[in-house]
Design an enzyme around this catalytic site. Sequence first.
Site, short mmCIF file in Angstrom:
data_model
loop_
_atom_site.label_atom_id
_atom_site.label_comp_id
_atom_site.label_asym_id
_atom_site.label_seq_id
_atom_site.Cartn_x
_atom_site.Cartn_y
_atom_site.Cartn_z
N GLN A 33 0.84 -1.20 0.00
CA GLN A 33 0.00 0.00 0.00
C GLN A 33 0.87 1.25 0.00
OE1 GLN A 33 -2.66 -2.12 3.29
NE2 GLN A 33 -3.34 -0.03 3.00
N PHE A 43 -5.91 -4.07 3.44
CA PHE A 43 -6.64 -3.85 4.68
C PHE A 43 -5.78 -3.22 5.77
CE2 PHE A 43 -8.61 -7.55 2.54
CZ PHE A 43 -9.79 -6.95 2.17
N ARG A 50 -4.98 7.53 16.89
CA ARG A 50 -6.34 7.48 16.33
C ARG A 50 -7.33 6.90 17.35
NH1 ARG A 50 -9.12 8.21 11.44
NH2 ARG A 50 -7.26 8.88 10.33
N ARG A 107 -7.84 -1.73 8.98
CA ARG A 107 -9.10 -1.01 8.76
C ARG A 107 -9.68 -0.41 10.05
NH1 ARG A 107 -13.00 -3.90 4.36
NH2 ARG A 107 -13.59 -2.02 3.23
N PHE A 130 -7.86 1.42 12.13
CA PHE A 130 -6.59 1.97 12.63
C PHE A 130 -6.69 2.46 14.08
CE2 PHE A 130 -2.86 4.92 12.11
CZ PHE A 130 -2.01 4.09 11.42
N ALA A 139 -5.84 5.25 5.48
CA ALA A 139 -6.65 6.25 6.17
C ALA A 139 -7.91 6.59 5.37
CB ALA A 139 -5.83 7.51 6.47
N GLU A 145 -12.85 2.71 5.52
CA GLU A 145 -12.83 2.19 6.88
C GLU A 145 -14.10 2.40 7.71
OE1 GLU A 145 -9.12 4.49 7.30
OE2 GLU A 145 -8.46 2.83 8.53
N1 MTE Z 1 -11.26 -2.92 0.14
C1 MTE Z 1 -10.70 -3.99 -0.46
N2 MTE Z 1 -11.42 -4.67 -1.35
N3 MTE Z 1 -9.44 -4.39 -0.15
C2 MTE Z 1 -8.68 -3.72 0.79
O1 MTE Z 1 -7.53 -4.10 1.04
N4 MTE Z 1 -8.58 -1.87 2.41
C3 MTE Z 1 -9.37 -0.99 3.27
C4 MTE Z 1 -10.41 -0.23 2.44
N5 MTE Z 1 -11.14 -1.12 1.62
C5 MTE Z 1 -9.26 -2.60 1.44
C6 MTE Z 1 -10.56 -2.22 1.06
C7 MTE Z 1 -8.58 -0.02 4.00
S1 MTE Z 1 -7.86 -0.49 5.45
C8 MTE Z 1 -8.44 1.27 3.58
S2 MTE Z 1 -7.58 2.40 4.47
C9 MTE Z 1 -9.03 1.73 2.31
O2 MTE Z 1 -9.71 0.70 1.62
C10 MTE Z 1 -7.93 2.29 1.43
O3 MTE Z 1 -8.38 2.69 0.20
P1 MTE Z 1 -9.04 4.13 -0.06
O4 MTE Z 1 -8.25 5.12 0.73
O5 MTE Z 1 -8.90 4.31 -1.51
O6 MTE Z 1 -10.45 4.02 0.40
N1 LUZ Z 2 -2.14 5.57 8.69
C1 LUZ Z 2 -1.48 6.61 9.21
C2 LUZ Z 2 -3.47 5.42 8.81
O1 LUZ Z 2 -0.27 6.68 9.11
N2 LUZ Z 2 -2.19 7.57 9.84
C3 LUZ Z 2 -3.53 7.51 10.00
O2 LUZ Z 2 -4.13 8.40 10.58
C4 LUZ Z 2 -4.20 6.38 9.48
N3 LUZ Z 2 -5.52 6.23 9.64
C5 LUZ Z 2 -6.13 5.16 9.17
C6 LUZ Z 2 -5.38 4.21 8.49
N4 LUZ Z 2 -4.07 4.35 8.32
MO1 MOS Z 3 -6.20 1.24 6.04
S1 MOS Z 3 -5.92 0.51 7.95
O1 MOS Z 3 -5.77 2.83 6.48
O2 MOS Z 3 -4.83 0.68 5.27
#
Ligand code: MTE
Ligand code: LUZ
Ligand code: MOS
Length: 753
Positions: A195, A226, A308, A340, A342, A507, A710
């Site tokens: 990521q 995730f 967080r 997810r 965090f 995030a 999230e």
């Molecule tokens: N959805 C899928 N299908 N696969 C993933 O790994 N990660 C989640 C969410 N949805 C994830 C997912 C997490 S932890 C985050 S932070 C966000 O997607 C990241 O993507 P975005 O910032 O584009 O929403």
């Molecule tokens: N990562 C990070 C995160 O470095 N800062 C954040 O605030 C955060 N929040 C959600 C998921 N990843």
């Molecule tokens: Mo999601 S825990 O911010 O990758």
Amino acid sequence: MRNSNVSVDMQKHVRGESRFIDDHPVPSGTLFAVVADSPVAHGRIKSLSITDALNVSGVVSILTSKDIPGENQIGGIIEDESLLAGEVVHFIGEPVALVIAESILAAKKARSRIRIECEALPVITDPREAVAKGNLLIPPRTFQSGDPEMAFKECAVVVEGRADSGGQEHLYLETQGSLAIPEEGGRIRIISSTQGPTAVQKATARVLGIPMNKIEVDVLRLGGGFGGKEDQASAWGALAALGAFKVKRPVKLVLSRHDDLRMTGKRHPYSSDYKLGLTAEGKILAYEAVYYQDGGACADLSPAIMERTLLHATNSYAIPNVKTTAYSAKTNVAPNTAFRGFGGPQGKFVIEAAIRHASEMLGIPAYEIQRKNLIQDGDSFYYGQKVTDAKAVAAWQKADEEFHIKNTLTDVEAFNASHSRLKKGMAVMPICFGISFTSTFLNQASALIHIYTDGSVSVSTAAVEMGQGVNQKIKTVVARVLSVSPERISIETTNTARVANTSPTAASSGADLNGNAAMLAAKELKKRLIAVAATILKTSEDELTIQDEVVIHAGKKTEITWNALIFSAYVGRVSLSAQAYYATPNISFDRTINKGTPFAYHVYGTSITTATVDCLTGIYTVDAVRIVHDFGQSLNKVIDLGQAEGALMQGIGWMTMEEIRHNKDGRLLANSLSTYKVPDIYATPDTIDIRFLEGSYSPTGPMNSKAIGEPPFMYGIGAYFALYNAMKAYKPDAHIPFSAPLTPEKVLMALTH
Ligand code: MTE
Ligand code: LUZ
Ligand code: MOS
């Protein structure tokens, strides 16, 4: 469903055409690596013998910490993590040696012949014990507003207790991995399942002792992240690169599921103490909480996750007097990491538990306490951010109007009155989640757009596609700005040579940050193209626009099509490439006083969950989850609904059945898919009904869309309390510890003791 509506990846997935790390054709001469890891949770390495392993046919090299040319350091926030263990090992699964061979089989055979002997050191797996012994990853932090100590004295009821939530395995379908290819002049190209491409690049540069511009990280897509690949993809990228650097051949390192489960960190388990004070009417006056976060063996992202948690301690409620303290405990398990939510879900679980406790003492239903305390415009979050455009009440009211909280409860009670063995429960779960990285500097992104002479468009950003549909959203934004068909647009891989200094896609702000950057770049190109058209038509730029691939002059179609316009721009020597940079405006947080405006905005929503428990066996079902969610102006309703459903199920899994267990020696017991249970189709509620809250506009999200990745995870907490209420219906005086996951075993224990 029309093609252009669904994620750009969906068709490829269905046809099996999508490439993950293991699908990339490897260059000839590629070697395969496996990691040999610590057999003990804490120990001093007495001897590390690789002679037998080196004799296995096909083995090319075995690398240990001594072979690292640069610094043996990959810690992202705190410099406390080595790539390969030196003298001391801190958890079972900690990488000790990299075995490189002509085949994966040879590498595995060699690994089994490596002898690591350790002198045992004390093992701690409990965060409270670690804190009591002073084993902290970072200093504790306290957030405060008002004066809870004084306020508790005014309260009609004060409840105190403990609430624990467990870890969670990411279980991305694609395990961690990367392919490192040595290139000319000492350069290395890494194809990674990460990521955070820049995190991989930075860690590798440091470990190899070479500048970042010698390393290119390329990410096509992930089979899920995730959060598990926000920081923890770096080790595997750096290890493959170390191998490639040393043996001068491409090295592929893809973890087996078993290795991935053992070697990588999970969601942080938390053990917490709460104290909640309310008036007799259920108005919350004061809240205190102390969080013991199980950080694992090194800091990783724990400091940010802890922050967080503190920022989400009060969930959707306005509370005038709050004091929260968090400890990040150093324990001898794999370093826990982003997942997810965090740290947000862990914080919310505690206050929701406290509200249940208070509801029993006050004799007021929990949902009444929740509703009475919802945060509104004019309030402030306890960390100082002013509440604007709050949707907590709106979402609650719409959920009540559409799904009828009282009637649902009446039905549940009627069922319970006529059943003795089966009992139902209902819980309402409001959510409120802050959008932005809490480390303000991470809230930046850039985009690079090229328009080719045939009119096709190429877009690069820092966003990593991991199934969440960010590529489709960025495509939509660019298509709308340029007013061209999405079919013309190609979203490129995420590559550190094209887009530098990337924040991880995390995030929930991937689409916000990168969508905005792409929008700026597209607007710049559009401006240039309009100027070209103005010259051709000998008119002013304000008279012109582009609509459906045609230049419009004073509301009328002209002869100038998109292709003609692009050709004119090219021949007229107007640049058809644009780079743009976006930084979220008006956010800041002062860590010396723990006050500020860390978030661009908040996402709200309310869920109503019902569940049925078989009180004789402890087996249960989550029957229905009905949600009104604040999506802002969704860029893509299909994707957003999919995100909400997936997040909800992941949240239900965390709260009910997914159980990370270690034994006293720090060995992960839930180390395979036969011992670690995740929700499947049978665990999915028969009814999942998610509705869009109308009239919500994100102030900063592209085209007023709101982040979605999230926030809906936290609706899963409703499942815990629906089960809890069902259990109480069976046995009102049952002592049910607030301890998630609420597995059928725990249900049975609580009902039979
Ligand atoms: N959805 C899928 N299908 N696969 C993933 O790994 N990660 C989640 C969410 N949805 C994830 C997912 C997490 S932890 C985050 S932070 C966000 O997607 C990241 O993507 P975005 O910032 O584009 O929403
Ligand atoms: N990562 C990070 C995160 O470095 N800062 C954040 O605030 C955060 N929040 C959600 C998921 N990843
Ligand atoms: Mo999601 S825990 O911010 O990758």
